[in-house]
Design a protein around this motif. Structure first.
Motif, PDB file in Angstrom:
ATOM      1  N   TYR A   1      -3.858  -9.814   5.423  1.00 48.12           N
ATOM      2  CA  TYR A   1      -5.201  -9.346   5.105  1.00 48.12           C
ATOM      3  C   TYR A   1      -6.180  -9.968   6.096  1.00 48.12           C
ATOM      4  N   PHE A   2      -7.078  -9.145   6.628  1.00 45.12           N
ATOM      5  CA  PHE A   2      -8.118  -9.658   7.513  1.00 45.12           C
ATOM      6  C   PHE A   2      -9.481  -9.195   7.009  1.00 45.12           C
TER       7      PHE A   2
ATOM      8  N   GLU B   1     -12.683  -4.933   6.754  1.00 45.14           N
ATOM      9  CA  GLU B   1     -11.531  -5.583   6.113  1.00 45.14           C
ATOM     10  C   GLU B   1     -10.388  -4.596   5.955  1.00 45.14           C
ATOM     11  N   GLY B   2      -9.185  -5.129   5.785  1.00 47.10           N
ATOM     12  CA  GLY B   2      -8.025  -4.277   5.576  1.00 47.10           C
ATOM     13  C   GLY B   2      -6.735  -5.076   5.548  1.00 47.10           C
ATOM     14  N   TRP B   3      -5.650  -4.347   5.356  1.00 46.30           N
ATOM     15  CA  TRP B   3      -4.304  -4.922   5.325  1.00 46.30           C
ATOM     16  C   TRP B   3      -3.468  -4.297   6.432  1.00 46.30           C
TER      17      TRP B   3
ATOM     18  N   SER C   1       0.812  -1.211   0.000  1.00 49.19           N
ATOM     19  CA  SER C   1       0.000   0.000   0.000  1.00 49.19           C
ATOM     20  C   SER C   1       0.851   1.267   0.000  1.00 49.19           C
ATOM     21  N   PRO C   2       1.340   1.699  -1.136  1.00 45.41           N
ATOM     22  CA  PRO C   2       2.227   2.869  -1.194  1.00 45.41           C
ATOM     23  C   PRO C   2       1.712   4.039  -0.366  1.00 45.41           C
TER      24      PRO C   2
ATOM     25  N   GLY D   1      -5.241  -8.039  -3.832  1.00 48.11           N
ATOM     26  CA  GLY D   1      -4.257  -7.371  -2.996  1.00 48.11           C
ATOM     27  C   GLY D   1      -2.927  -8.097  -2.968  1.00 48.11           C
ATOM     28  N   ARG D   2      -2.968  -9.415  -2.931  1.00 46.61           N
ATOM     29  CA  ARG D   2      -1.726 -10.182  -2.911  1.00 46.61           C
ATOM     30  C   ARG D   2      -0.954 -10.027  -4.219  1.00 46.61           C
TER      31      ARG D   2
END
Length: 259
Positions: free
Chosen positions: A162-163, A98-100, A68-69, A240-241
């Motif tokens: 990631y959750f 959700e988020g990282w 996530s720049p 995302g991955r």
């Protein structure tokens, strides 16, 4: 289309989306977090000015990527993102968060995202925390007591995780890296909102002191007033991955299912 744009579009197309905080370099002057959902304008204010940086991460095997720049790094007392209370944030029914994250330091319990109650470490109505054993905790409650669901596995240091936490018709589920980790019924627990702000990175109060600071990076956080399907969660993790590791992970998806 870039993969970041693909991830953005995947989040935005969910009809139950309430708010979407990317916490990236496009946030205004580093002091205001933009809500990219485009519905309610739930922008937030950075307290204590968390550091904005693109972290080089420890990766799986020989893969290395950037997470996530411009993501925000939290870790000091008073560093958090505060979103003022508003009606759309008071979700007491079906929900997805959700988020990282990247955990940078092993320490005590850390507040990742949520709305606190009278006891500032208790959900009112929802929160995600990192437990002292480095497990993700999803809680829903009334500010005094809460139903708790812990991940089955501990979270690694310095690796993006990631959750996704959902509640659907009274059943809580917690997904880690696109896979269902644990589930349980809320039961008789009352779910109530106390009209407090939503906080990311720290719970905004002094009762917990530095004990409830999350030491790590946060990015691409989204809140929904509905439970995402396992298929959508897997897809969000997959995209995302690919951004992080520059290679596909999941290539096929199951049909949506709800339970």
């Amino acid at each position: 289309m870039t993969q970041l744009t693909e991830y953005y579009r995947a989040i935005r197309r969910e009809s139950s989306l309430i708010a979407y905080w990317r916490m990236g370099g496009s946030d205004l002057a580093g002091t205001r977090a933009i809500d990219f959902a485009g519905k309610y304008g739930l922008n937030g204010i950075y307290n204590g000015l968390p550091v904005s940086r693109s972290a080089q991460i420890s990766a799986v095997g020989n893969e290395i990527g950037s997470f996530s720049p411009g993501s925000k790094e939290y870790g000091s007392e008073g560093q958090n993102l505060e979103i003022p209370d508003s009606v759309p944030l008071r979700v007491t029914g079906d929900i997805t968060i959700e988020g990282w994250i990247i955990i940078l330091k092993e320490r005590f319990t850390g507040w990742i995202i949520g709305k606190p109650g009278e006891a500032e470490y208790i959900a009112a109505p929802y929160c995600i925390m990192l437990s002292e054993g480095k497990k993700i905790l999803f809680a829903m409650g009334n500010g005094v007591s809460q139903a708790e669901l812990y991940s089955a596995v501990t979270m690694p240091l310095s690796i993006p995780t990631y959750f996704a936490a959902t509640s659907y018709r009274g059943k809580m589920k917690l997904y880690i890296n696109g896979v269902l980790s644990e589930s349980k019924a809320i039961g008789a627990q009352e779910i109530k909102d106390n009209k407090q702000p939503l906080y990311i990175g720290e719970n905004g109060g002094n009762l917990g002191g530095s004990r409830f600071n999350f030491s790590g990076l946060c990015g691409e956080f989204a809140l929904y007033n509905g439970a995402l399907s396992a298929t959508s969660i897997k897809e969000h993790f997959s995209i995302g991955r690919q951004i992080i590791y520059r290679k596909p992970y999941y290539t096929t998806y199951d049909l949506p299912s709800y339970s």
